[in-house]
Write a protein that holds these residues in place. Structure first.
Motif, PDB file in Angstrom:
ATOM      1  N   ARG A 214       1.046   2.355   4.105  1.00  0.00           N
ATOM      2  CA  ARG A 214       1.247   1.246   5.050  1.00  0.00           C
ATOM      3  C   ARG A 214       1.365  -0.107   4.355  1.00  0.00           C
ATOM      4  N   ALA A 215       0.723  -0.282   3.234  1.00  0.00           N
ATOM      5  CA  ALA A 215       0.851  -1.557   2.517  1.00  0.00           C
ATOM      6  C   ALA A 215       2.303  -1.815   2.131  1.00  0.00           C
ATOM      7  N   TYR A 216       3.082  -0.735   2.026  1.00  0.00           N
ATOM      8  CA  TYR A 216       4.483  -0.829   1.612  1.00  0.00           C
ATOM      9  C   TYR A 216       5.444  -0.713   2.795  1.00  0.00           C
ATOM     10  N   ARG A 217       4.990  -0.162   3.918  1.00  0.00           N
ATOM     11  CA  ARG A 217       5.882   0.117   5.041  1.00  0.00           C
ATOM     12  C   ARG A 217       5.847  -0.929   6.147  1.00  0.00           C
ATOM     13  N   LEU A 218       4.657  -1.424   6.465  1.00  0.00           N
ATOM     14  CA  LEU A 218       4.502  -2.256   7.655  1.00  0.00           C
ATOM     15  C   LEU A 218       4.888  -3.708   7.382  1.00  0.00           C
ATOM     16  N   ASP A 219       5.254  -4.409   8.453  1.00  0.00           N
ATOM     17  CA  ASP A 219       5.574  -5.835   8.357  1.00  0.00           C
ATOM     18  C   ASP A 219       4.291  -6.628   8.571  1.00  0.00           C
ATOM     19  N   TRP A 220       3.564  -6.833   7.490  1.00  0.00           N
ATOM     20  CA  TRP A 220       2.284  -7.532   7.555  1.00  0.00           C
ATOM     21  C   TRP A 220       2.504  -9.040   7.685  1.00  0.00           C
ATOM     22  N   PRO A 221       1.676  -9.732   8.460  1.00  0.00           N
ATOM     23  CA  PRO A 221       1.775 -11.194   8.515  1.00  0.00           C
ATOM     24  C   PRO A 221       1.510 -11.809   7.139  1.00  0.00           C
ATOM     25  N   VAL A 222       2.110 -12.941   6.908  1.00  0.00           N
ATOM     26  CA  VAL A 222       1.884 -13.657   5.647  1.00  0.00           C
ATOM     27  C   VAL A 222       0.385 -13.928   5.486  1.00  0.00           C
ATOM     28  N   GLY A 223      -0.124 -13.718   4.289  1.00  0.00           N
ATOM     29  CA  GLY A 223      -1.528 -13.976   4.008  1.00  0.00           C
ATOM     30  C   GLY A 223      -2.433 -12.776   4.202  1.00  0.00           C
ATOM     31  N   THR A 224      -1.861 -11.608   4.516  1.00  0.00           N
ATOM     32  CA  THR A 224      -2.672 -10.411   4.725  1.00  0.00           C
ATOM     33  C   THR A 224      -3.011  -9.743   3.400  1.00  0.00           C
ATOM     34  N   THR A 225      -4.259  -9.284   3.281  1.00  0.00           N
ATOM     35  CA  THR A 225      -4.691  -8.474   2.148  1.00  0.00           C
ATOM     36  C   THR A 225      -5.037  -7.085   2.656  1.00  0.00           C
ATOM     37  N   VAL A 226      -4.497  -6.067   2.004  1.00  0.00           N
ATOM     38  CA  VAL A 226      -4.765  -4.680   2.361  1.00  0.00           C
ATOM     39  C   VAL A 226      -5.629  -4.059   1.266  1.00  0.00           C
ATOM     40  N   PHE A 227      -6.837  -3.652   1.628  1.00  0.00           N
ATOM     41  CA  PHE A 227      -7.740  -2.986   0.703  1.00  0.00           C
ATOM     42  C   PHE A 227      -7.645  -1.476   0.936  1.00  0.00           C
ATOM     43  N   GLU A 228      -7.474  -0.728  -0.138  1.00  0.00           N
ATOM     44  CA  GLU A 228      -7.392   0.726  -0.033  1.00  0.00           C
ATOM     45  C   GLU A 228      -8.567   1.347  -0.791  1.00  0.00           C
ATOM     46  N   ILE A 229      -9.399   2.083  -0.064  1.00  0.00           N
ATOM     47  CA  ILE A 229     -10.583   2.711  -0.656  1.00  0.00           C
ATOM     48  C   ILE A 229     -10.353   4.203  -0.808  1.00  0.00           C
ATOM     49  N   ASP A 230     -10.552   4.718  -2.008  1.00  0.00           N
ATOM     50  CA  ASP A 230     -10.500   6.164  -2.233  1.00  0.00           C
ATOM     51  C   ASP A 230     -10.999   6.456  -3.649  1.00  0.00           C
ATOM     52  N   LEU A 231     -11.071   7.745  -3.979  1.00  0.00           N
ATOM     53  CA  LEU A 231     -11.506   8.148  -5.307  1.00  0.00           C
ATOM     54  C   LEU A 231     -10.466   7.733  -6.348  1.00  0.00           C
ATOM     55  N   PRO A 232     -10.902   7.472  -7.579  1.00  0.00           N
ATOM     56  CA  PRO A 232      -9.992   6.929  -8.596  1.00  0.00           C
ATOM     57  C   PRO A 232      -8.739   7.769  -8.839  1.00  0.00           C
ATOM     58  N   LYS A 233      -8.876   9.087  -8.941  1.00  0.00           N
ATOM     59  CA  LYS A 233      -7.718   9.918  -9.270  1.00  0.00           C
ATOM     60  C   LYS A 233      -6.671   9.898  -8.169  1.00  0.00           C
ATOM     61  N   VAL A 234      -7.119   9.795  -6.928  1.00  0.00           N
ATOM     62  CA  VAL A 234      -6.180   9.741  -5.811  1.00  0.00           C
ATOM     63  C   VAL A 234      -5.392   8.434  -5.859  1.00  0.00           C
ATOM     64  N   LEU A 235      -6.087   7.319  -6.060  1.00  0.00           N
ATOM     65  CA  LEU A 235      -5.429   6.022  -6.137  1.00  0.00           C
ATOM     66  C   LEU A 235      -4.493   5.939  -7.336  1.00  0.00           C
ATOM     67  N   GLU A 236      -4.913   6.509  -8.454  1.00  0.00           N
ATOM     68  CA  GLU A 236      -4.082   6.487  -9.653  1.00  0.00           C
ATOM     69  C   GLU A 236      -2.763   7.226  -9.430  1.00  0.00           C
ATOM     70  N   PHE A 237      -2.839   8.388  -8.783  1.00  0.00           N
ATOM     71  CA  PHE A 237      -1.625   9.160  -8.501  1.00  0.00           C
ATOM     72  C   PHE A 237      -0.678   8.355  -7.626  1.00  0.00           C
ATOM     73  N   LYS A 238      -1.196   7.790  -6.546  1.00  0.00           N
ATOM     74  CA  LYS A 238      -0.339   7.043  -5.625  1.00  0.00           C
ATOM     75  C   LYS A 238       0.308   5.849  -6.323  1.00  0.00           C
ATOM     76  N   SER A 239      -0.480   5.087  -7.052  1.00  0.00           N
ATOM     77  CA  SER A 239       0.051   3.894  -7.717  1.00  0.00           C
ATOM     78  C   SER A 239       1.131   4.256  -8.726  1.00  0.00           C
ATOM     79  N   ARG A 240       0.920   5.353  -9.450  1.00  0.00           N
ATOM     80  CA  ARG A 240       1.909   5.769 -10.448  1.00  0.00           C
ATOM     81  C   ARG A 240       3.220   6.145  -9.778  1.00  0.00           C
TER      82      ARG A 240
END
Length: 303
Positions: free
Chosen positions: A114-140
């Motif tokens: 959603r951080a990449y898909r949705l039309d967020w209002p200007v000034g929005t911060t999206v925090f994504e919480i998950d285990l390190p390996k899951v986040l690493e895979f997605k970011s890569r």
């Protein structure tokens, strides 16, 4: 990367996973269903990143599903139902943004894009919480695709069963400002104690005006019932070889009651079939059967 998901027969309070093992693999499955749903004639949502996650995982079952997704109501049942779930949380975040909320927290983010898909209002911060390996895979995967988030995106590597509020605050979450929280599809994978801890921490971090959305297609995913469904509707394939009953618990907690008793105004609860009607759909027979035993529940509340 391994192409065969590894599943233990039992969960433990301190088990961990990556995107092709245990609970982490469920995020990959859901991404596969989102990718299939995006190909339908009138998708409720379009997640153009989901297919990239499947390709990067090299998972043979999901690669086959995407190669031959099928078009019947049975074959598209779970992609359709997860399209409903995805649309519910998309709408939740968009409504929160329209109401002026500029902090979004995606709890157990998995392969949420959603951080990449949705039309967020200007000034929005999206925090994504998950285990390190899951986040690493997605970011890569997203970096290799050249994807750019549409809001300020901050990863918070933490285990939701523990003390994750301090890492979230350290990452910049402001407890003096309202936030919008999504708790999507994760409660069946948490014990009652872990659920209580999760909601206690969310409430402790939520300023007045904060919003939370809680929901899942199923409150518990029973392997025997899924096999029965697939026998009655051969076109339905929920999970390949995954035994969800080995990954989930049987929680007795009532999220809506908990929120109501802790300072949240809870809106009327809806299930998948009701949401389908809201989105202009007539639930087919297979959807009604699935919801009869998976007992979907979608909750929104305001602090």
């Amino acid at each position: 990367m391994s192409t065969t998901p590894e599943f233990g027969s039992l969960r433990s309070d301190d088990d961990h996973w990556d995107i092709v093992s245990s609970v982490g693999y469920t995020a990959l499955l859901v991404a596969g269903w989102r990718a299939v749903h995006a190909r339908s004639p009138q998708p409720l949502v379009r997640d153009d990143y989901a297919q990239a996650f499947i390709a990067a995982s090299q998972d043979p079952y999901l690669a086959e599903v995407l190669a031959s997704p099928g078009t019947s109501e049975d074959q598209t049942a779970f992609p359709r139902l997860y399209g409903v779930q995805t649309r519910f949380f998309d709408d939740f975040f968009l409504a929160a943004g329209q109401a002026g909320v500029r902090q979004a927290v995606i709890v157990a983010a998995g392969l949420d894009s959603r951080a990449y898909r949705l039309d967020w209002p200007v000034g929005t911060t999206v925090f994504e919480i998950d285990l390190p390996k899951v986040l690493e895979f997605k970011s890569r995967v997203l970096a290799e695709r050249g994807a750019t988030p549409r809001a300020r995106r901050i990863e918070v590597a933490a285990d939701l069963r523990g003390e994750w509020s301090k890492p979230l605050e350290a990452a910049g979450f402001d407890v003096e400002r309202p936030g919008a929280w999504s708790v999507e599809g994760i409660l069946p994978y948490l014990t009652d104690d872990a659920q209580n801890t999760l909601f206690t921490l969310i409430s402790g971090l939520s300023a007045p005006g904060s919003r939370v959305a809680v929901g899942a297609l199923g409150t518990r995913l029973d392997h025997d019932q899924l096999e029965g469904l697939e026998a009655a509707h051969p076109g339905v394939n929920m999970s390949g070889s995954v035994d969800f009953s080995a990954l989930t618990y049987e929680p007795e907690s009532d999220p809506a009651a908990w929120l109501s008793s802790h300072g949240w105004a809870v809106e009327p609860i809806r299930n998948t079939l009701q949401l389908e009607a809201v989105y202009g759909m007539i639930p087919p027979e297979v959807d009604v059967k699935i919801d009869s035993f998976m007992r979907s529940q979608y909750i929104t509340a305001t602090r």
